[in-house]
Write a protein that holds these residues in place. Structure first.
Motif, PDB file in Angstrom:
ATOM      1  N   UNK A   1       0.852  -1.153   0.000  1.00  0.00           N
ATOM      2  CA  UNK A   1       0.000   0.000   0.000  1.00  0.00           C
ATOM      3  C   UNK A   1       0.899   1.217   0.000  1.00  0.00           C
ATOM      4  N   UNK A   2       0.655   2.140  -0.897  1.00  0.00           N
ATOM      5  CA  UNK A   2       1.466   3.345  -0.994  1.00  0.00           C
ATOM      6  C   UNK A   2       0.846   4.523  -0.270  1.00  0.00           C
ATOM      7  N   UNK A   3       1.563   5.614  -0.314  1.00  0.00           N
ATOM      8  CA  UNK A   3       1.144   6.831   0.364  1.00  0.00           C
ATOM      9  C   UNK A   3      -0.209   7.328  -0.134  1.00  0.00           C
ATOM     10  N   UNK A   4      -0.472   7.197  -1.431  1.00  0.00           N
ATOM     11  CA  UNK A   4      -1.757   7.669  -1.974  1.00  0.00           C
ATOM     12  C   UNK A   4      -2.936   6.927  -1.350  1.00  0.00           C
ATOM     13  N   UNK A   5      -2.839   5.614  -1.242  1.00  0.00           N
ATOM     14  CA  UNK A   5      -3.932   4.831  -0.661  1.00  0.00           C
ATOM     15  C   UNK A   5      -4.062   5.123   0.827  1.00  0.00           C
ATOM     16  N   UNK A   6      -2.919   5.202   1.528  1.00  0.00           N
ATOM     17  CA  UNK A   6      -2.970   5.487   2.958  1.00  0.00           C
ATOM     18  C   UNK A   6      -3.595   6.849   3.210  1.00  0.00           C
ATOM     19  N   UNK A   7      -3.246   7.835   2.402  1.00  0.00           N
ATOM     20  CA  UNK A   7      -3.804   9.174   2.566  1.00  0.00           C
ATOM     21  C   UNK A   7      -5.297   9.199   2.245  1.00  0.00           C
ATOM     22  N   UNK A   8      -5.701   8.504   1.209  1.00  0.00           N
ATOM     23  CA  UNK A   8      -7.109   8.500   0.807  1.00  0.00           C
ATOM     24  C   UNK A   8      -7.985   7.662   1.729  1.00  0.00           C
ATOM     25  N   UNK A  28       5.904   3.468   1.843  1.00  0.00           N
ATOM     26  CA  UNK A  28       5.825   4.913   2.057  1.00  0.00           C
ATOM     27  C   UNK A  28       7.112   5.642   1.693  1.00  0.00           C
ATOM     28  N   UNK A  29       8.174   4.896   1.448  1.00  0.00           N
ATOM     29  CA  UNK A  29       9.460   5.468   1.057  1.00  0.00           C
ATOM     30  C   UNK A  29       9.875   6.583   2.013  1.00  0.00           C
ATOM     31  N   UNK A  30       9.899   6.256   3.303  1.00  0.00           N
ATOM     32  CA  UNK A  30      10.216   7.242   4.331  1.00  0.00           C
ATOM     33  C   UNK A  30      11.644   7.753   4.183  1.00  0.00           C
ATOM     34  N   UNK A  31      11.780   9.057   4.027  1.00  0.00           N
ATOM     35  CA  UNK A  31      13.081   9.722   3.895  1.00  0.00           C
ATOM     36  C   UNK A  31      12.949  11.039   4.640  1.00  0.00           C
ATOM     37  N   UNK A  32      13.405  11.035   5.863  1.00  0.00           N
ATOM     38  CA  UNK A  32      13.149  12.172   6.752  1.00  0.00           C
ATOM     39  C   UNK A  32      14.216  12.179   7.828  1.00  0.00           C
ATOM     40  N   UNK A  33      14.118  13.110   8.753  1.00  0.00           N
ATOM     41  CA  UNK A  33      15.000  13.150   9.915  1.00  0.00           C
ATOM     42  C   UNK A  33      14.869  11.800  10.629  1.00  0.00           C
ATOM     43  N   UNK A  34      15.986  11.196  11.030  1.00  0.00           N
ATOM     44  CA  UNK A  34      15.934   9.849  11.624  1.00  0.00           C
ATOM     45  C   UNK A  34      14.908   9.686  12.746  1.00  0.00           C
TER      46      UNK A  34
END
Length: 61
Positions: A1-8, A28-34
């Motif tokens: 499940x990708x970000x679009x489905x999770x958001x919707x 979700x391809x999380x790329x953020x502050x650890x």
């Protein structure tokens, strides 16, 4: 499940899949502050996700 489905559909959709016996992979391809990634992965785990995509270039932690 990708970000679009999770958001919707929201976290309730993930919970419904998990309660139906499904394994959920949150791509979700999380790329953020650890510390933010840590919190997001923990939240995904509480939802019952069995896998989450994380980009490991946010720092050595």
């Amino acid at each position: 499940m990708g970000l679009e489905v999770l958001t919707a559909a929201g976290p309730a959709f993930v919970a419904r899949l998990v309660s139906g016996g499904k394994d959920v992979f949150l791509d979700l391809k999380l790329f953020e502050i650890p510390t933010s990634v840590t919190g997001a992965v923990r939240a995904a785990g509480r939802l019952g996700a069995t896998m989450v995509t994380v980009h490991a270039m946010g720092g050595p932690q």
